[in-house]
Design a protein around this motif. Structure first.
Motif, short mmCIF file in Angstrom:
data_model
loop_
_atom_site.label_atom_id
_atom_site.label_comp_id
_atom_site.label_asym_id
_atom_site.label_seq_id
_atom_site.Cartn_x
_atom_site.Cartn_y
_atom_site.Cartn_z
N HIS A 91 0.83 -1.21 0.00
CA HIS A 91 0.00 0.00 0.00
C HIS A 91 0.87 1.26 0.00
N VAL A 92 1.88 1.27 0.85
CA VAL A 92 2.79 2.43 0.92
C VAL A 92 3.50 2.62 -0.42
N GLU A 93 3.98 1.52 -1.02
CA GLU A 93 4.68 1.64 -2.30
C GLU A 93 3.75 2.16 -3.39
N LEU A 94 2.50 1.70 -3.40
CA LEU A 94 1.55 2.19 -4.39
C LEU A 94 1.31 3.69 -4.22
N LYS A 95 1.15 4.12 -2.98
CA LYS A 95 0.90 5.54 -2.72
C LYS A 95 2.12 6.37 -3.12
N GLU A 96 3.32 5.86 -2.87
CA GLU A 96 4.54 6.60 -3.20
C GLU A 96 4.80 6.61 -4.70
N ALA A 97 4.44 5.54 -5.39
CA ALA A 97 4.75 5.42 -6.82
C ALA A 97 4.08 6.51 -7.64
N ASP A 98 2.83 6.82 -7.34
CA ASP A 98 2.16 7.82 -8.18
C ASP A 98 2.77 9.20 -8.01
N THR A 99 3.17 9.54 -6.79
CA THR A 99 3.75 10.87 -6.59
C THR A 99 5.22 10.92 -6.98
N ARG A 100 5.93 9.80 -6.86
CA ARG A 100 7.34 9.76 -7.22
C ARG A 100 7.53 10.10 -8.69
N TRP A 101 6.60 9.66 -9.53
CA TRP A 101 6.73 9.90 -10.96
C TRP A 101 5.81 11.01 -11.45
N GLY A 102 5.17 11.71 -10.54
CA GLY A 102 4.37 12.87 -10.91
C GLY A 102 2.96 12.57 -11.37
N PHE A 103 2.48 11.36 -11.17
CA PHE A 103 1.11 11.02 -11.52
C PHE A 103 0.24 11.14 -10.28
N THR A 104 -0.62 12.15 -10.29
CA THR A 104 -1.46 12.37 -9.12
C THR A 104 -2.87 11.85 -9.31
N HIS A 105 -3.23 11.48 -10.52
CA HIS A 105 -4.56 10.95 -10.80
C HIS A 105 -4.40 9.55 -11.39
N MET A 106 -4.77 8.54 -10.62
CA MET A 106 -4.51 7.16 -11.04
C MET A 106 -5.29 6.78 -12.30
N GLY A 107 -6.49 7.30 -12.47
CA GLY A 107 -7.27 7.00 -13.67
C GLY A 107 -6.58 7.49 -14.93
N ARG A 108 -6.05 8.72 -14.86
CA ARG A 108 -5.33 9.27 -16.02
C ARG A 108 -4.03 8.51 -16.27
N PHE A 109 -3.38 8.13 -15.19
CA PHE A 109 -2.15 7.33 -15.34
C PHE A 109 -2.48 6.01 -16.03
N ALA A 110 -3.54 5.34 -15.59
CA ALA A 110 -3.92 4.05 -16.18
C ALA A 110 -4.23 4.20 -17.68
N ALA A 111 -4.94 5.27 -18.02
CA ALA A 111 -5.28 5.51 -19.43
C ALA A 111 -4.02 5.78 -20.25
N ALA A 112 -3.11 6.59 -19.72
CA ALA A 112 -1.86 6.89 -20.44
C ALA A 112 -1.01 5.64 -20.59
#
Length: 128
Positions: free
Chosen positions: A92-113
């Motif tokens: 859970h911690v790694e998932l939360k850190e991963a999106d901000t580490r790479w600048g993705f703050t919206h998981m839906g948009r990240f998934a689509a990209a």
């Protein structure tokens, strides 16, 4: 539960036997806070690995039954449920850190990209 273990547990339950299932005095005595501290430390330090009850007991320097008693008495759970929770917390911690580490703050948009770029959703990439 593996088939052999299920078969053995069923046989012991169904057929008469003289197996003593009462806790040993040492098991209940060893089920104290120090045992729990050692077992929890082992779980935390080895969360990336598959942990068995035997591993936890060896690390805590007690019998597997003593570890079970300690977790049940002090945490209201089993050692393996606790290990699963530790692993889940780390993921859970790694998932939360991963999106901000790479600048993705919206998981839906990240998934689509990700799907547009690689042809598969992130969940498929995680499984491979």
């Amino acid at each position: 539960m593996p088939r052999r273990a299920l078969l053995a547990a069923t046989a012991l339950t169904v057929f008469p036997n003289d197996l003593d299932t009462d806790p040993l005095a040492a098991d209940t005595r060893d089920a104290g806070p120090e045992t729990l501290r050692r077992a929890k430390a082992f779980n935390e330090g080895n969360a990336r690995h598959e942990i068995t009850l035997a591993h936890v007991a060896a690390a805590a320097c007690v019998t597997p039954r003593a570890v079970q008693y300690a977790f049940r008495r002090h945490l209201g759970t089993t050692p393996l449920e606790y290990a699963r929770r530790v692993r889940l917390d780390h993921a859970h911690v790694e998932l939360k850190e991963a999106d901000t580490r790479w600048g993705f703050t919206h998981m839906g948009r990240f998934a689509a990209a990700h799907r547009r770029a690689y042809g598969v959703p992130p969940s498929t990439t995680l499984r491979t």
